[in-house]
Design a protein around this motif. Structure first.
Motif, PDB file in Angstrom:
ATOM      1  N   ALA A  45       0.822  -1.216   0.000  1.00 37.95           N
ATOM      2  CA  ALA A  45       0.000   0.000   0.000  1.00 37.95           C
ATOM      3  C   ALA A  45       0.853   1.262   0.000  1.00 37.95           C
ATOM      4  N   LEU A  46       1.950   1.252   0.755  1.00 36.67           N
ATOM      5  CA  LEU A  46       2.783   2.447   0.852  1.00 36.67           C
ATOM      6  C   LEU A  46       3.561   2.728  -0.429  1.00 36.67           C
ATOM      7  N   LYS A  47       3.685   1.737  -1.295  1.00 32.30           N
ATOM      8  CA  LYS A  47       4.324   1.951  -2.599  1.00 32.30           C
ATOM      9  C   LYS A  47       3.334   2.468  -3.634  1.00 32.30           C
ATOM     10  N   SER A  48       2.070   2.374  -3.319  1.00 29.07           N
ATOM     11  CA  SER A  48       1.013   2.698  -4.282  1.00 29.07           C
ATOM     12  C   SER A  48       0.660   4.187  -4.230  1.00 29.07           C
ATOM     13  N   PRO A  49      -0.143   4.659  -5.196  1.00 32.24           N
ATOM     14  CA  PRO A  49      -0.602   6.055  -5.167  1.00 32.24           C
ATOM     15  C   PRO A  49      -1.830   6.295  -4.296  1.00 32.24           C
ATOM     16  N   ALA A  68       6.957   7.333   5.681  1.00 32.67           N
ATOM     17  CA  ALA A  68       6.388   8.558   6.268  1.00 32.67           C
ATOM     18  C   ALA A  68       4.941   8.768   5.853  1.00 32.67           C
ATOM     19  N   ARG A  69       4.494   8.083   4.799  1.00 29.21           N
ATOM     20  CA  ARG A  69       3.107   8.227   4.358  1.00 29.21           C
ATOM     21  C   ARG A  69       2.132   7.512   5.292  1.00 29.21           C
ATOM     22  N   LEU A  70       2.640   6.640   6.143  1.00 31.35           N
ATOM     23  CA  LEU A  70       1.766   5.847   7.002  1.00 31.35           C
ATOM     24  C   LEU A  70       1.085   6.712   8.061  1.00 31.35           C
ATOM     25  N   HIS A  71      -0.229   6.615   8.144  1.00 27.53           N
ATOM     26  CA  HIS A  71      -0.990   7.253   9.213  1.00 27.53           C
ATOM     27  C   HIS A  71      -1.142   6.226  10.342  1.00 27.53           C
ATOM     28  N   TYR A 122      -4.500   7.583   1.058  1.00 28.79           N
ATOM     29  CA  TYR A 122      -4.448   7.384   2.506  1.00 28.79           C
ATOM     30  C   TYR A 122      -4.064   5.939   2.797  1.00 28.79           C
ATOM     31  N   VAL A 123      -3.075   5.741   3.673  1.00 26.93           N
ATOM     32  CA  VAL A 123      -2.698   4.415   4.160  1.00 26.93           C
ATOM     33  C   VAL A 123      -2.560   4.523   5.672  1.00 26.93           C
ATOM     34  N   GLY A 124      -3.345   3.742   6.408  1.00 21.08           N
ATOM     35  CA  GLY A 124      -3.335   3.818   7.866  1.00 21.08           C
ATOM     36  C   GLY A 124      -3.272   2.450   8.495  1.00 21.08           C
ATOM     37  N   ALA A 125      -2.890   2.418   9.771  1.00 24.16           N
ATOM     38  CA  ALA A 125      -2.794   1.154  10.504  1.00 24.16           C
ATOM     39  C   ALA A 125      -3.230   1.356  11.943  1.00 24.16           C
ATOM     40  N   LEU A 126      -3.932   0.358  12.451  1.00 28.60           N
ATOM     41  CA  LEU A 126      -4.398   0.361  13.832  1.00 28.60           C
ATOM     42  C   LEU A 126      -3.212   0.198  14.781  1.00 28.60           C
ATOM     43  N   GLY A 127      -3.339   0.696  16.012  1.00 30.17           N
ATOM     44  CA  GLY A 127      -2.299   0.485  17.005  1.00 30.17           C
ATOM     45  C   GLY A 127      -1.954   1.755  17.739  1.00 30.17           C
ATOM     46  N   SER A 128      -1.275   1.605  18.848  1.00 32.96           N
ATOM     47  CA  SER A 128      -0.828   2.753  19.633  1.00 32.96           C
ATOM     48  C   SER A 128       0.356   3.419  18.964  1.00 32.96           C
ATOM     49  N   ARG A 129       0.785   4.542  19.486  1.00 39.28           N
ATOM     50  CA  ARG A 129       1.953   5.214  18.951  1.00 39.28           C
ATOM     51  C   ARG A 129       3.196   4.351  19.119  1.00 39.28           C
ATOM     52  N   VAL A 130       3.291   3.648  20.227  1.00 37.20           N
ATOM     53  CA  VAL A 130       4.448   2.775  20.469  1.00 37.20           C
ATOM     54  C   VAL A 130       4.494   1.673  19.411  1.00 37.20           C
ATOM     55  N   ASN A 131       3.352   1.026  19.196  1.00 31.09           N
ATOM     56  CA  ASN A 131       3.305  -0.055  18.218  1.00 31.09           C
ATOM     57  C   ASN A 131       3.571   0.438  16.807  1.00 31.09           C
ATOM     58  N   ASN A 132       3.071   1.626  16.484  1.00 33.30           N
ATOM     59  CA  ASN A 132       3.295   2.139  15.139  1.00 33.30           C
ATOM     60  C   ASN A 132       4.733   2.603  14.930  1.00 33.30           C
ATOM     61  N   ALA A 133       5.379   3.062  15.992  1.00 35.79           N
ATOM     62  CA  ALA A 133       6.798   3.405  15.876  1.00 35.79           C
ATOM     63  C   ALA A 133       7.609   2.150  15.584  1.00 35.79           C
ATOM     64  N   ALA A 134       7.280   1.057  16.262  1.00 37.64           N
ATOM     65  CA  ALA A 134       7.962  -0.215  15.999  1.00 37.64           C
ATOM     66  C   ALA A 134       7.672  -0.690  14.574  1.00 37.64           C
ATOM     67  N   ARG A 162      11.213   0.008   7.623  1.00 37.98           N
ATOM     68  CA  ARG A 162      12.457   0.575   7.116  1.00 37.98           C
ATOM     69  C   ARG A 162      13.562  -0.484   7.025  1.00 37.98           C
ATOM     70  N   ARG A 163      13.664  -1.320   8.055  1.00 38.33           N
ATOM     71  CA  ARG A 163      14.799  -2.240   8.162  1.00 38.33           C
ATOM     72  C   ARG A 163      14.636  -3.502   7.329  1.00 38.33           C
ATOM     73  N   HIS A 164      13.431  -4.036   7.284  1.00 33.67           N
ATOM     74  CA  HIS A 164      13.246  -5.367   6.714  1.00 33.67           C
ATOM     75  C   HIS A 164      12.509  -5.387   5.384  1.00 33.67           C
ATOM     76  N   PHE A 165      12.021  -4.245   4.930  1.00 35.23           N
ATOM     77  CA  PHE A 165      11.296  -4.213   3.664  1.00 35.23           C
ATOM     78  C   PHE A 165      11.906  -3.144   2.757  1.00 35.23           C
ATOM     79  N   ASP A 166      11.631  -3.260   1.505  1.00 32.75           N
ATOM     80  CA  ASP A 166      12.192  -2.349   0.511  1.00 32.75           C
ATOM     81  C   ASP A 166      11.350  -1.083   0.413  1.00 32.75           C
ATOM     82  N   LEU A 167      11.333  -0.320   1.497  1.00 24.29           N
ATOM     83  CA  LEU A 167      10.563   0.924   1.532  1.00 24.29           C
ATOM     84  C   LEU A 167      11.481   2.073   1.893  1.00 24.29           C
TER      85      LEU A 167
END
Length: 354
Positions: free
Chosen positions: A244-248, A280-283, A251-263, A269-274
């Motif tokens: 989704a984050l590679k697409s146009p 940074a597009r992730l809400h 809006y791309v969002g994910a459930l979870g707390s701020r801690v979980n979304n930071a992880a 960044r580390r394990h995927f080709d993004l």
């Protein structure tokens, strides 16, 4: 939950079946501040019932009074309200606001039925009205098409102009899907977990088979697409976000707390080709901060943020400092355990100038 256009169409067809006369009113143009945008619909019944709105003020009351007086007959009529400051105040319009309306007396029943059928099929339709003759034509439309008005022909677009792909068929999705449908989103859901997929039964929101990453690719997201990951399972959510984050998608969002979304951002960044820009597009946490705890509140907050982004509005605001801690994981779209169309009314028919 039907869209606003669907509610107006249903009312017009129901009233015709009951033997009532009716008129269809469309906002054609606005100047200055206006309560409803161009393309907004309202249905008027011959005895004063109303479905939808064009202003939310005394304009409806004036139209009802004129409808009951038998003024709307024959070919379509153009009507303008709020030309002067006195008239704007008279009809409850905002300062400087002016509305131009197209009133279609006795809209063609067969055409309304055909339009309703296409909308129920999830199709996007362009409806064109010839003001001189009242003739109506229906054609397929494209997302991104807009209202067109040249003084003689009015073309309006109806149907799901936006798409929403929900990853996860849990409780939050059961509230989010019908809310989004009401806002003219074509909603689809993906959940490979049998425990959730088997019970999915939300009308108008089909369940797409397959794993989240494959479904996102096959969905072919475009700038009119929103994608929200709600499973709270990194193995599933991250698969969807990777594509989704590679697409146009707007809006791309994910459930979870701020801690979980930071992880999650760190994993992406580390394990995927993004790239950093794509991540940074992730809400995340998905949704506006409204103190939400329950599934319907979380769904409301998510759809509010999707709507703000769609409309180009920066609705972000600082979250409480406590939300950064693990103890606040339940608040603001944290997980599945935690997690808002006008009705028909009879206008009082205030006198002109009410």
């Amino acid at each position: 939950m039907h869209s606003q256009d669907g509610q107006v169409l249903d009312a017009l067809q129901r009233w015709a079946a009951e033997g009532h006369g009716a008129a269809l009113v469309t906002v054609v143009r606005t100047w200055g501040s206006a309560p409803r945008p161009p393309g907004a619909w309202m249905a008027l019944r011959d005895d004063g019932l109303v479905q939808g709105s064009v202003s939310g003020g005394c304009i409806e009351d004036d139209l009802v009074a004129r409808m009951c007086a038998g003024e709307f007959t024959g070919t379509p009529v153009l009507q303008r309200y709020g030309v002067t400051q006195d008239e704007a105040a008279r009809f409850g319009l905002p300062c400087g606001g002016t509305l131009e309306l197209l009133i279609e007396p006795s809209p063609n029943a067969a055409s309304l039925c055909a339009l309703s059928e296409r909308l129920h099929e999830g199709r996007l339709v362009r409806r064109t009205v010839d003001v001189t003759t009242g003739a109506v034509s229906l054609n397929d439309a494209c997302r991104g098409d807009a209202l067109q008005w040249d003084g003689q022909r009015l073309s309006t677009v109806h149907g799901p102009r936006w798409r929403l792909l929900i990853i996860g068929a849990g409780q939050i999705a059961r509230y989010l899907a019908p809310m989004a449908i009401a806002l003219d989103h074509a909603v689809s859901v993906c959940d490979p977990r049998e425990a959730y997929a088997t019970e999915w039964d939300v009308a108008g929101a089909p369940l797409l088979p397959g794993m989240p990453d494959d479904v996102v690719v096959a969905f072919q997201p475009d700038p009119h697409t929103a994608i929200v990951a709600l499973t709270h399972d990194p193995k599933l959510d991250d698969m969807a976000l990777l594509e989704a984050l590679k697409s146009p998608a707007f809006y791309v969002g994910a459930l979870g707390s701020r801690v979980n979304n930071a992880a999650r951002r760190e994993r992406l960044r580390r394990h995927f080709d993004l790239s950093d820009e794509e991540v940074a597009r992730l809400h995340g946490p998905a949704g506006l901060h409204i103190g939400s705890h329950t599934p319907p509140e979380i769904a409301l907050s998510i759809l509010a943020e999707v709507t703000a982004v769609k409309n180009g509005v920066d609705a972000s605001r600082p979250r409480p400092a406590s939300d950064a801690s693990a103890s606040s994981d339940v608040a603001d779209s944290s997980d599945e355990a935690g997690g808002a169309g006008g009705a028909t009314r009879r206008s009082p028919g205030c006198a002109v100038g009410g």
